[in-house]
Enzyme design. Structure first.
Site, PDB file in Angstrom:
ATOM      1  N   SER A  13       0.850  -1.196   0.000  1.00 24.58           N
ATOM      2  CA  SER A  13       0.000   0.000   0.000  1.00 24.58           C
ATOM      3  C   SER A  13       0.880   1.237   0.000  1.00 24.58           C
ATOM      4  O   SER A  13       1.639   1.479   0.950  1.00 24.58           O
ATOM      5  CB  SER A  13      -0.886   0.015   1.241  1.00 24.58           C
ATOM      6  OG  SER A  13      -1.461   1.298   1.388  1.00 24.58           O
ATOM      7  N   HIS A  38      -1.254  -1.483  -4.214  1.00 28.76           N
ATOM      8  CA  HIS A  38      -2.500  -1.081  -3.544  1.00 28.76           C
ATOM      9  C   HIS A  38      -2.513   0.433  -3.390  1.00 28.76           C
ATOM     10  O   HIS A  38      -1.582   1.020  -2.827  1.00 28.76           O
ATOM     11  CB  HIS A  38      -2.577  -1.769  -2.177  1.00 28.76           C
ATOM     12  CG  HIS A  38      -3.837  -1.520  -1.426  1.00 28.76           C
ATOM     13  ND1 HIS A  38      -4.988  -2.243  -1.641  1.00 28.76           N
ATOM     14  CD2 HIS A  38      -4.126  -0.637  -0.446  1.00 28.76           C
ATOM     15  CE1 HIS A  38      -5.937  -1.830  -0.816  1.00 28.76           C
ATOM     16  NE2 HIS A  38      -5.444  -0.848  -0.081  1.00 28.76           N
ATOM     17  N   ASP A  40      -4.635   3.690  -2.115  1.00 29.26           N
ATOM     18  CA  ASP A  40      -5.708   4.102  -1.205  1.00 29.26           C
ATOM     19  C   ASP A  40      -6.181   5.513  -1.526  1.00 29.26           C
ATOM     20  O   ASP A  40      -5.487   6.488  -1.220  1.00 29.26           O
ATOM     21  CB  ASP A  40      -5.195   4.075   0.237  1.00 29.26           C
ATOM     22  CG  ASP A  40      -5.018   2.661   0.759  1.00 29.26           C
ATOM     23  OD1 ASP A  40      -5.980   1.885   0.705  1.00 29.26           O
ATOM     24  OD2 ASP A  40      -3.904   2.335   1.221  1.00 29.26           O
ATOM     25  N   MET A  42      -8.700   8.347  -0.511  1.00 28.41           N
ATOM     26  CA  MET A  42      -9.521   8.724   0.655  1.00 28.41           C
ATOM     27  C   MET A  42     -10.042  10.134   0.467  1.00 28.41           C
ATOM     28  O   MET A  42      -9.281  11.030   0.069  1.00 28.41           O
ATOM     29  CB  MET A  42      -8.675   8.691   1.921  1.00 28.41           C
ATOM     30  CG  MET A  42      -8.056   7.358   2.224  1.00 28.41           C
ATOM     31  SD  MET A  42      -7.059   7.511   3.717  1.00 28.41           S
ATOM     32  CE  MET A  42      -6.494   5.826   3.910  1.00 28.41           C
ATOM     33  N   HIS A  71      -8.191   0.991  -4.024  1.00 26.50           N
ATOM     34  CA  HIS A  71      -9.095   0.909  -2.863  1.00 26.50           C
ATOM     35  C   HIS A  71      -9.731   2.279  -2.660  1.00 26.50           C
ATOM     36  O   HIS A  71      -9.078   3.202  -2.169  1.00 26.50           O
ATOM     37  CB  HIS A  71      -8.277   0.464  -1.641  1.00 26.50           C
ATOM     38  CG  HIS A  71      -9.071   0.329  -0.395  1.00 26.50           C
ATOM     39  ND1 HIS A  71      -8.479   0.207   0.846  1.00 26.50           N
ATOM     40  CD2 HIS A  71     -10.417   0.290  -0.169  1.00 26.50           C
ATOM     41  CE1 HIS A  71      -9.431   0.093   1.769  1.00 26.50           C
ATOM     42  NE2 HIS A  71     -10.600   0.156   1.181  1.00 26.50           N
ATOM     43  N   MET A  73     -11.849   4.592  -0.808  1.00 26.26           N
ATOM     44  CA  MET A  73     -12.508   4.913   0.468  1.00 26.26           C
ATOM     45  C   MET A  73     -13.162   6.272   0.308  1.00 26.26           C
ATOM     46  O   MET A  73     -12.763   7.276   0.916  1.00 26.26           O
ATOM     47  CB  MET A  73     -11.475   4.901   1.601  1.00 26.26           C
ATOM     48  CG  MET A  73     -11.040   3.495   1.969  1.00 26.26           C
ATOM     49  SD  MET A  73      -9.503   3.483   2.902  1.00 26.26           S
ATOM     50  CE  MET A  73      -8.361   3.600   1.537  1.00 26.26           C
ATOM     51  N   MET A 142     -11.703  -5.604   5.560  1.00 21.85           N
ATOM     52  CA  MET A 142     -10.866  -4.650   6.301  1.00 21.85           C
ATOM     53  C   MET A 142     -10.580  -5.207   7.695  1.00 21.85           C
ATOM     54  O   MET A 142     -11.497  -5.604   8.420  1.00 21.85           O
ATOM     55  CB  MET A 142     -11.575  -3.292   6.426  1.00 21.85           C
ATOM     56  CG  MET A 142     -11.725  -2.523   5.126  1.00 21.85           C
ATOM     57  SD  MET A 142     -10.183  -2.234   4.228  1.00 21.85           S
ATOM     58  CE  MET A 142      -9.242  -1.265   5.416  1.00 21.85           C
ATOM     59  N   GLY A 147      -8.798   4.481   6.947  1.00 23.89           N
ATOM     60  CA  GLY A 147      -8.491   5.905   7.046  1.00 23.89           C
ATOM     61  C   GLY A 147      -7.024   6.180   7.327  1.00 23.89           C
ATOM     62  O   GLY A 147      -6.515   7.232   6.960  1.00 23.89           O
ATOM     63  N   GLY A 149      -2.872   4.340   7.982  1.00 24.65           N
ATOM     64  CA  GLY A 149      -1.963   3.207   8.040  1.00 24.65           C
ATOM     65  C   GLY A 149      -1.474   3.020   9.471  1.00 24.65           C
ATOM     66  O   GLY A 149      -1.709   3.867  10.345  1.00 24.65           O
ATOM     67  N   GLY A 150      -0.822   1.901   9.704  1.00 30.59           N
ATOM     68  CA  GLY A 150      -0.160   1.683  10.983  1.00 30.59           C
ATOM     69  C   GLY A 150      -1.055   1.300  12.144  1.00 30.59           C
ATOM     70  O   GLY A 150      -0.630   1.357  13.297  1.00 30.59           O
ATOM     71  N   ASP A 180      -6.831  -6.211   4.416  1.00 27.58           N
ATOM     72  CA  ASP A 180      -6.127  -4.913   4.439  1.00 27.58           C
ATOM     73  C   ASP A 180      -6.187  -4.330   5.838  1.00 27.58           C
ATOM     74  O   ASP A 180      -7.271  -4.178   6.409  1.00 27.58           O
ATOM     75  CB  ASP A 180      -6.829  -3.975   3.439  1.00 27.58           C
ATOM     76  CG  ASP A 180      -6.172  -2.605   3.332  1.00 27.58           C
ATOM     77  OD1 ASP A 180      -5.086  -2.398   3.891  1.00 27.58           O
ATOM     78  OD2 ASP A 180      -6.768  -1.747   2.650  1.00 27.58           O
ATOM     79  N   GLY A 181      -5.013  -3.999   6.361  1.00 26.67           N
ATOM     80  CA  GLY A 181      -4.931  -3.300   7.642  1.00 26.67           C
ATOM     81  C   GLY A 181      -4.211  -4.110   8.696  1.00 26.67           C
ATOM     82  O   GLY A 181      -4.663  -5.184   9.084  1.00 26.67           O
ATOM     83  N   GLY A 182      -3.054  -3.619   9.116  1.00 32.57           N
ATOM     84  CA  GLY A 182      -2.327  -4.268  10.205  1.00 32.57           C
ATOM     85  C   GLY A 182      -1.682  -5.591   9.843  1.00 32.57           C
ATOM     86  O   GLY A 182      -1.312  -6.359  10.736  1.00 32.57           O
TER      87      GLY A 182
HETATM   88  C1  DX5 Z   1      -6.177   1.840   5.639  1.00 31.75           C
HETATM   89  C2  DX5 Z   1      -5.767   1.560   4.226  1.00 31.75           C
HETATM   90  C3  DX5 Z   1      -4.690   0.576   4.160  1.00 31.75           C
HETATM   91  C4  DX5 Z   1      -3.412   1.027   4.806  1.00 31.75           C
HETATM   92  C5  DX5 Z   1      -2.796  -0.187   5.394  1.00 31.75           C
HETATM   93  O1  DX5 Z   1      -7.314   2.589   5.682  1.00 31.75           O
HETATM   94  O2  DX5 Z   1      -6.855   1.075   3.464  1.00 31.75           O
HETATM   95  O3  DX5 Z   1      -4.449   0.105   2.845  1.00 31.75           O
HETATM   96  O4  DX5 Z   1      -2.495   1.641   3.941  1.00 31.75           O
HETATM   97  O5  DX5 Z   1      -1.701   0.193   6.159  1.00 31.75           O
HETATM   98  P1  DX5 Z   1      -1.039  -0.817   7.207  1.00 31.75           P
HETATM   99  O6  DX5 Z   1      -0.604  -2.013   6.450  1.00 31.75           O
HETATM  100  O7  DX5 Z   1       0.062  -0.016   7.765  1.00 31.75           O
HETATM  101  O8  DX5 Z   1      -2.122  -1.145   8.233  1.00 31.75           O
HETATM  102 ZN    ZN Z   2      -6.361   0.061   1.586  1.00 26.63          ZN
END
Ligand code: DX5
Ligand code: ZN
Length: 232
Positions: A13, A38, A40, A42, A71, A73, A142, A147, A149-150, A180-182
């Site tokens: 991502s 990927h 994102d 937003m 993706h 959002m 998800m 919204g 990362g991290g 996706d996420g974490g």
């Molecule tokens: C979060 C995004 C993710 C994000 C994931 O809302 O959709 O794609 O970049 O980041 P990590 O892998 O750090 O959780």
């Molecule tokens: Zn994403």
């Protein structure tokens, strides 16, 4: 020579990338063996954060030969789809929660020749995708509230992946599962694959200050090597 597609695809991502060197970071991910990029998008409305729009998506597309895993959002993505979707190799993922007319939006994306996916937030039940499931190429589960990362992986995503995997197998649908996420090298990636995930999105696990992109991607790939999606 024949090659077989990897069992698990890795989609770095770019949200976590250094935006001052965005094209270079995307190229580093591609050179390191990423399967997808990927991306994102937003809007500050569907999620409490703004990332980037069409102009930056175009720049990312120009920087790589890999398919984009887009993706979206954004609230009512149908408004933005004509500007965002420009290549039939794009995989386009919209949120079930963001579309008043999800069936129509899915149909529009398919008409553009793209693979289509629907994403669901941690609190959204699987019933939100049930009626369009036969039309989809991807369901994105998800594992964080979108919204940022991290964030930490929410374990209830695993149960969703398992139930979706079972439904898809029972009905013979050609739908891939994405998470996706974490997601990081280790338990979150391994448990996700065991539960049925075939596409792993990773932001901060790939783009970070601790490791070069190639090393980080290799570690994630190695941690799921030999695992069969849905085997658990
Ligand atoms: C979060 C995004 C993710 C994000 C994931 O809302 O959709 O794609 O970049 O980041 P990590 O892998 O750090 O959780
Ligand atoms: Zn994403």
């Amino acid at each position: 020579m024949t090659t077989t597609a990897p069992q698990v695809q890795i989609a770095p991502s770019v949200l976590a990338a250094d935006f001052g060197r965005l094209a270079r970071q995307v190229q580093d991910a591609e050179a390191a063996g990423a399967d997808l990029i990927h991306v994102d998008v937003m809007d500050g409305r569907f999620v409490p954060n703004i990332s980037f729009g069409e102009v930056v998506v175009d720049a990312i597309r120009a920087a790589t030969g890999l398919p984009l895993n887009l993706h979206l959002m954004v609230h009512e993505p149908a408004r933005l789809l004509p500007g965002l979707v420009k290549d039939a190799t794009d995989q386009v993922l919209v949120h079930a929660e963001a579309c008043a007319h999800l069936h129509r939006t899915v149909g529009y994306i398919k008409e553009q020749g793209c693979q289509v996916g629907v994403a669901i937030n941690p609190a959204t039940p699987l019933s939100a995708v049930e009626e369009v499931l036969p039309d989809l190429d991807i369901v994105l589960v998800m594992a964080v509230n979108p919204g940022f990362g991290g964030q930490s992986f929410i374990p209830s995503a695993l149960g969703k992946l398992r139930r979706l995997h079972r439904t898809i197998a029972e009905n013979g649908y050609a739908v891939q599962l994405e998470v996706d996420g974490g997601v990081k090298a280790g338990a979150t990636a391994q448990d996700s694959v065991a539960a049925g995930a075939q596409i792993l999105v990773a932001g901060t696990a790939i783009f970070n200050r601790e490791q070069p992109v190639a090393e980080a991607l290799a570690a994630l790939r190695a941690s799921v090597a030999g695992l069969t999606p849905g085997a658990a």
